[in-house]
Design an enzyme around this catalytic site. Structure first.
Site, PDB file in Angstrom:
ATOM      1  CG  HIS A 128      -5.722 -18.858 -38.400  1.00  0.00           C
ATOM      2  ND1 HIS A 128      -5.669 -18.808 -37.029  1.00  0.00           N
ATOM      3  CD2 HIS A 128      -6.690 -19.756 -38.709  1.00  0.00           C
ATOM      4  CE1 HIS A 128      -6.559 -19.638 -36.525  1.00  0.00           C
ATOM      5  NE2 HIS A 128      -7.208 -20.216 -37.524  1.00  0.00           N
TER       6      HIS A 128
ATOM      7  CG  ASP B  32     -10.627 -21.162 -39.566  1.00  0.00           C
ATOM      8  OD1 ASP B  32      -9.507 -21.304 -39.016  1.00  0.00           O
ATOM      9  OD2 ASP B  32     -11.682 -21.045 -38.920  1.00  0.00           O
TER      10      ASP B  32
ATOM     11  CG  HIS C 264     -10.038 -17.106 -35.843  1.00  0.00           C
ATOM     12  ND1 HIS C 264     -10.234 -17.215 -37.202  1.00  0.00           N
ATOM     13  CD2 HIS C 264      -9.805 -18.367 -35.406  1.00  0.00           C
ATOM     14  CE1 HIS C 264     -10.126 -18.470 -37.573  1.00  0.00           C
ATOM     15  NE2 HIS C 264      -9.853 -19.211 -36.500  1.00  0.00           N
TER      16      HIS C 264
ATOM     17  NE  ARG D 215     -12.185 -24.986 -37.819  1.00  0.00           N
ATOM     18  CZ  ARG D 215     -10.948 -24.760 -38.244  1.00  0.00           C
ATOM     19  NH1 ARG D 215     -10.115 -24.029 -37.505  1.00  0.00           N
ATOM     20  NH2 ARG D 215     -10.526 -25.243 -39.379  1.00  0.00           N
TER      21      ARG D 215
HETATM   22  C1  SIN Z   1      -9.434 -22.014 -34.464  1.00  0.00           C
HETATM   23  O1  SIN Z   1      -8.461 -21.350 -34.837  1.00  0.00           O
HETATM   24  O2  SIN Z   1     -10.282 -22.379 -35.257  1.00  0.00           O
HETATM   25  C2  SIN Z   1      -9.593 -22.378 -32.986  1.00  0.00           C
HETATM   26  C3  SIN Z   1      -9.968 -21.201 -32.170  1.00  0.00           C
HETATM   27  C4  SIN Z   1     -10.103 -21.547 -30.721  1.00  0.00           C
HETATM   28  O3  SIN Z   1      -9.905 -22.701 -30.326  1.00  0.00           O
HETATM   29  O4  SIN Z   1     -10.416 -20.656 -29.918  1.00  0.00           O
END
Ligand code: SIN
Length: 306
Positions: free
Chosen positions: A127, A129, A282, A297
């Protein structure tokens, strides 16, 4: 990026406090991968001079993932650095905000007193974000607070490369089309895998109404085209029969995440990774059961994709 755009972006940050301590002393090393660079010798607990900020900004545009090594920073310092790039977004799952810092989403598999402290399965599907918002995230910063002894990697796929290498017939078929993105696309499926995922309240559902985004977006700062659909949030291409839409999306998903487009980040203690959601998808590879992973995050609001 045009010089005018670069100047406009740099000048947007000129009111930030100046610090000369680290000016021009750090190193930016490209990774041996289709994207990414690491930054060595920069301490983000200090505020950046405008010149240093401009170097980091440029590296983010050029490499799409910037890995800052050894950042022993507080959540407030992560927030302050993230804010240099734009306003921060608050995740709809307020249950997993860091107490006292709503701008920080806790991404973690840790359960304390029978309650998850964070979003344990964030990133389970490829995805970008917040692509389900009218203004998706410009970029996200993920800080490693506690890492498992093995596993817990994050994969990034370069959507500019994916566009550039897409067969011309497929480029012609999708350029100019729009697709629906919704946070709810796979929520029920994720709840089945992870029963701790909360039911959404009507207020939360109202915050994540479906939006339409271009299937191919143009990066607002570099002008490069990128595929902008994902297996997590994109449900259909507008104006196409369902089977045709499904078939095109499946082809785009498969092509986007080919190994030739991917960098796999193996986390080191205190890494802060800053990626560009306008250029990348990602995926979180997952943490082995029984091992702890705690990440903080922040996400920066971007433009309306065009
Ligand atoms: C995310 O998708 O923001 C998390 C990525 C992760 O935990 O490696």
């Amino acid at each position: 990026m045009t010089t005018a755009t670069a100047n406009a972006i740099v000048s947007r940050h000129q009111s930030a406090p100046l610090s000369t301590t680290f000016a021009e002393t750090f190193e930016i090393r490209p990774l041996d991968a289709p994207l990414g660079a690491e930054v060595i010798g920069l301490d983000l607990s200090q505020s950046l001079s405008n010149a240093d900020f401009a170097r980091i900004h440029r590296a983010h545009l050029d490499y799409h993932v910037v890995v800052f090594r050894d950042q022993q920073i507080t959540p407030a310092q992560q927030i302050a650095f993230s804010r240099r790039f734009g306003p921060l977004q608050i995740h709809v799952l307020h249950q997993f905000q860091l107490p006292g810092h709503p701008e920080v989403l806790v991404v973690s598999n840790v359960v304390e007193n029978g309650k998850p402290i964070g979003l344990g399965d964030a990133g389970h599907f490829w995805h970008s974000d917040l692509s389900y918002k009218e203004k998706p995230s410009l970029g996200s910063l993920l800080h490693a607070r506690e890492l498992p002894a093995k596993g817990g990697d994050t994969l990034f796929a370069n959507m500019h490369l994916a566009w550039d290498t897409l067969p011309p017939a497929l480029q012609n078929a999708v350029d100019g089309l729009r697709a629906e993105h919704t946070y709810l696309a796979r929520y029920a499926e994720l709840q089945q895998r992870s029963p701790w995922r909360p039911n959404l309240t009507p207020e939360q559902i109202a915050q994540v109404k479906p939006v339409l985004q271009p299937v191919v977006r143009t990066h607002p700062e570099t002008g490069r085209k990128a595929i902008f659909v994902s297996e997590h949030f994109t449900t259909r291409i507008v104006g196409l029969p369902e089977d045709e839409s499904r078939d095109l999306l499946d082809q785009l998903f498969a092509h986007s995440t080919r190994p030739a487009h991917i960098y796999r980040h193996q986390w080191q203690a205190h890494d802060l990774v800053f990626w560009d959601n306008r250029s990348l998808l990602h995926l979180a590879a997952g943490c082995p059961p029984g091992l702890r992973r705690v990440m903080y995050r922040t996400t920066i609001e971007g433009d309306v994709p065009r």
